[in-house]
Write an enzyme that holds these catalytic residues in place. Structure first.
Site, PDB file in Angstrom:
ATOM      1  CE1 TYR A  74      -4.074   1.989   0.387  1.00  0.00           C
ATOM      2  CE2 TYR A  74      -2.546   3.450   1.527  1.00  0.00           C
ATOM      3  CZ  TYR A  74      -3.761   3.239   0.906  1.00  0.00           C
ATOM      4  OH  TYR A  74      -4.656   4.268   0.778  1.00  0.00           O
ATOM      5  CG  PHE A 126      -6.925  17.712 -24.712  1.00  0.00           C
ATOM      6  CD1 PHE A 126      -6.985  17.161 -25.981  1.00  0.00           C
ATOM      7  CD2 PHE A 126      -7.203  16.898 -23.624  1.00  0.00           C
ATOM      8  CE1 PHE A 126      -7.320  15.822 -26.155  1.00  0.00           C
ATOM      9  CE2 PHE A 126      -7.536  15.561 -23.804  1.00  0.00           C
ATOM     10  CZ  PHE A 126      -7.588  15.026 -25.067  1.00  0.00           C
ATOM     11  CB  THR A 127     -11.894  17.406 -24.207  1.00  0.00           C
ATOM     12  OG1 THR A 127     -10.957  16.332 -24.166  1.00  0.00           O
ATOM     13  CG2 THR A 127     -12.365  17.594 -25.640  1.00  0.00           C
ATOM     14  CG  ASP A 217      -0.892  17.853 -21.980  1.00  0.00           C
ATOM     15  OD1 ASP A 217      -0.330  16.743 -21.926  1.00  0.00           O
ATOM     16  OD2 ASP A 217      -2.117  17.979 -22.130  1.00  0.00           O
ATOM     17  CE  LYS A 260      -3.946  10.193 -25.101  1.00  0.00           C
ATOM     18  NZ  LYS A 260      -4.526  11.189 -24.199  1.00  0.00           N
ATOM     19  NE  ARG A 385     -12.658  14.748 -31.500  1.00  0.00           N
ATOM     20  CZ  ARG A 385     -12.524  14.457 -30.213  1.00  0.00           C
ATOM     21  NH1 ARG A 385     -11.340  14.420 -29.653  1.00  0.00           N
ATOM     22  NH2 ARG A 385     -13.561  14.218 -29.464  1.00  0.00           N
ATOM     23  CG  PHE A 452     -17.741  13.673 -28.826  1.00  0.00           C
ATOM     24  CD1 PHE A 452     -17.704  14.822 -28.052  1.00  0.00           C
ATOM     25  CD2 PHE A 452     -16.810  12.673 -28.583  1.00  0.00           C
ATOM     26  CE1 PHE A 452     -16.751  14.980 -27.054  1.00  0.00           C
ATOM     27  CE2 PHE A 452     -15.853  12.814 -27.593  1.00  0.00           C
ATOM     28  CZ  PHE A 452     -15.825  13.968 -26.813  1.00  0.00           C
TER      29      PHE A 452
HETATM   30  C1  PLP Z   1      -5.258  12.145 -23.671  1.00  0.00           C
HETATM   31  C2  PLP Z   1      -4.840  13.508 -23.332  1.00  0.00           C
HETATM   32  C3  PLP Z   1      -5.062  14.058 -22.053  1.00  0.00           C
HETATM   33  C4  PLP Z   1      -5.866  13.352 -20.988  1.00  0.00           C
HETATM   34  O1  PLP Z   1      -5.297  12.162 -20.603  1.00  0.00           O
HETATM   35  P1  PLP Z   1      -6.151  10.890 -20.118  1.00  0.00           P
HETATM   36  O2  PLP Z   1      -5.107   9.889 -19.808  1.00  0.00           O
HETATM   37  O3  PLP Z   1      -7.053  10.514 -21.266  1.00  0.00           O
HETATM   38  O4  PLP Z   1      -6.945  11.317 -18.922  1.00  0.00           O
HETATM   39  C5  PLP Z   1      -4.564  15.324 -21.800  1.00  0.00           C
HETATM   40  N1  PLP Z   1      -3.910  16.029 -22.741  1.00  0.00           N
HETATM   41  C6  PLP Z   1      -3.697  15.547 -23.973  1.00  0.00           C
HETATM   42  C7  PLP Z   1      -2.959  16.363 -24.976  1.00  0.00           C
HETATM   43  C8  PLP Z   1      -4.154  14.273 -24.329  1.00  0.00           C
HETATM   44  O5  PLP Z   1      -3.944  13.811 -25.567  1.00  0.00           O
END
Ligand code: PLP
Length: 461
Positions: A74, A126-127, A217, A260, A385, A452
């Protein structure tokens, strides 16, 4: 356009996952049952899945072996120590807070640095990033260069920050109201477009002068480093690792979706330089994610992430091949004159649905219709998109009409072969030849938020 031959991949295949292409009749039934929205297709009815590259990559045998070495304590898991060491070694940040994925890090960062009334400049939204900034009482301000909005503009660094836009914001609201600049590597919504080292250096100089932090980011920072190496003068002989160190050294911290560029199926982290902020971040992570040595992940996930970070940044051929695959698909489609966003970015090819389906009005959902047709034609799943993703203006209730109406073909890392890419390109070519027969859609179910994901449609007759 001349086709650049794709070099052999820097890996061979050890385990396989069988896939199956449904018949045309099955595909017609499946897409109708999914309301013509590719997000609603069950994955076992998909042949090639180009929906997203998030968490869909293939791990190496070394990463899989790491899973067996998960220390599921833990507190104080040794795998956390490995992750800390990897982030410090590769990115130079001393303080690491693991989170379940990227948005977990964005949540903590936003709570930590943003106060109501703050402005957060960034190179395109970004969303999830923007939503966390807003939930913390802040307002996102777009300071990306104008070229990012021009699908045909060949600018090699469309992810660059426009320093004039940033200076104007600082002048209008005052530096006290700007806690940091959010700098995204390989800007997703612009088509995976990188920033240049020159732009970052100028930004650093500006931010230091105004005492504003830069938070990277870092989700696609390895791909961004690759583009600096291949497109920016003076960096051709540099290793990805040395470029990673240089990029990060010009920033004050980062959020990372390890799903990613860090080559794992789940995971993320927040990294910082400032030890005081780190103390506060540790206090928050324990509320929202888990103790600061696991952050909502299993020890084995932390190990795979540490190994993935090293792998992605010490074997330059991995990212080079990944980007070459994306460009190969783009060149194949260009040979057939399929209209695409240029130049090709790091993670995906974007079809310009406005030009592909020029006979459809934007409120007939051309990109959504095209994604559905691509599935019916080939079994390949892609993503809209465009107007559906953009949502509605809360004031007028009308759709937003975005400049870019796109279908995204995203390549998972180390998953598909050249034959899969050829298959995809050839089927889209068939579709392009009979594009005049493709009908628009009518929305028959519309969720209130992020429509979407779950909206349903039927073909216009
Ligand atoms: C995917 C992504 C995020 C968010 O990450 P998650 O692992 O999906 O929560 C943030 N910024 C960028 C540029 C992304 O492509």
């Amino acid at each position: 356009m001349k086709l650049t031959p794709l070099a052999p991949p820097p890996y061979k295949i050890k385990a396989v996952e069988p896939i199956y292409c449904p018949s045309r009749e099955e595909r017609l039934r499946s897409i109708a049952a999914a309301g013509y929205n590719t997000f609603l297709l069950p994955s076992n009815e998909v042949y090639l899945d180009l929906l997203t590259d998030s968490g869909t990559g293939a791990m190496s045998d070394y990463q899989w072996a790491g899973l067996m070495e998960g220390d599921e304590a833990y507190a104080g898991s040794v795998n956390f120590a490995h992750l800390e060491e990897a982030v410090h070694d590769i990115m130079g940040y001393r303080c690491v807070v693991p989170t379940h994925q990227g948005r977990g890090a964005e949540h903590i960062l936003s709570k930590l640095l943003i106060k109501p009334g703050h402005y957060i400049p960034g190179n395109m939204y970004f969303t999830t990033t923007r939503l966390h900034q807003e939930l913390a009482g802040g307002m996102f301000v777009d300071v990306i260069i104008d070229e990012a909005y021009q699908a045909q503009n060949e600018h090699p660094f469309k992810g660059n920050v426009d320093l004039e836009k940033l200076a104007y914001l600082v002048q209008s609201v005052g530096k006290e109201k700007i806690p940091y600049v959010n700098l995204q590597a390989c800007v997703n919504m612009a088509g995976g477009q990188p920033f240049s080292m020159e732009n970052l250096c100028t930004l650093r100089e500006f931010c230091s002068r105004h005492e504003i932090k830069i938070i990277l980011d870092a989700t696609r920072v390895v791909e961004n480093a690759h583009f600096i190496k291949t497109r920016e003068k003076g960096y051709q002989n540099r290793s990805i690792l040395s470029l990673m160190r240089e990029i990060c050294s010009l920033t004050d911290g980062c959020t990372m979706s390890a799903k990613k560029d860090a080559l794992v199926n789940i995971g993320g982290f927040l990294a910082l330089r400032d030890a005081e902020l780190y103390e506060e971040a540790k206090a928050l992570v324990v509320i929202y994610e888990g103790l600061h040595t696991y952050g909502g992940l299993a020890g084995r996930d932390l190990e795979a992430m540490a190994r993935g970070l090293y792998e992605a940044t010490t074997d330059d051929a991995i990212v080079a091949h990944r980007v070459q695959q994306v460009h190969y698909l783009g060149e194949r489609l260009s040979q057939f004159d399929v209209p695409l966003v240029r130049p090709f970015g790091g993670h995906a090819i974007f079809i310009d649905a406005k030009r592909f389906l020029a006979h459809l009005a934007q409120d007939q959902f051309p990109a959504e219709a095209l994604a559905a047709e691509i599935y019916t034609e080939s079994g390949v799943r892609t993503m809209e998109r465009g107007i559906v993703s953009a949502g509605r203006d809360p004031k007028t209730g009308d759709h937003y009409y975005p400049a870019l109406e796109l279908v995204r073909l995203t390549l998972p890392r180390r998953v598909y072969t050249q034959e899969h890419l050829d298959y995809t390109a050839e089927h889209i070519e068939h579709l392009f030849k009979r594009r005049d027969l493709i009908k628009g859609l009518r929305m028959i179910y519309e969720p209130k938020y992020l429509r979407f994901f779950q909206a349903r449609f039927e073909p216009l007759t």
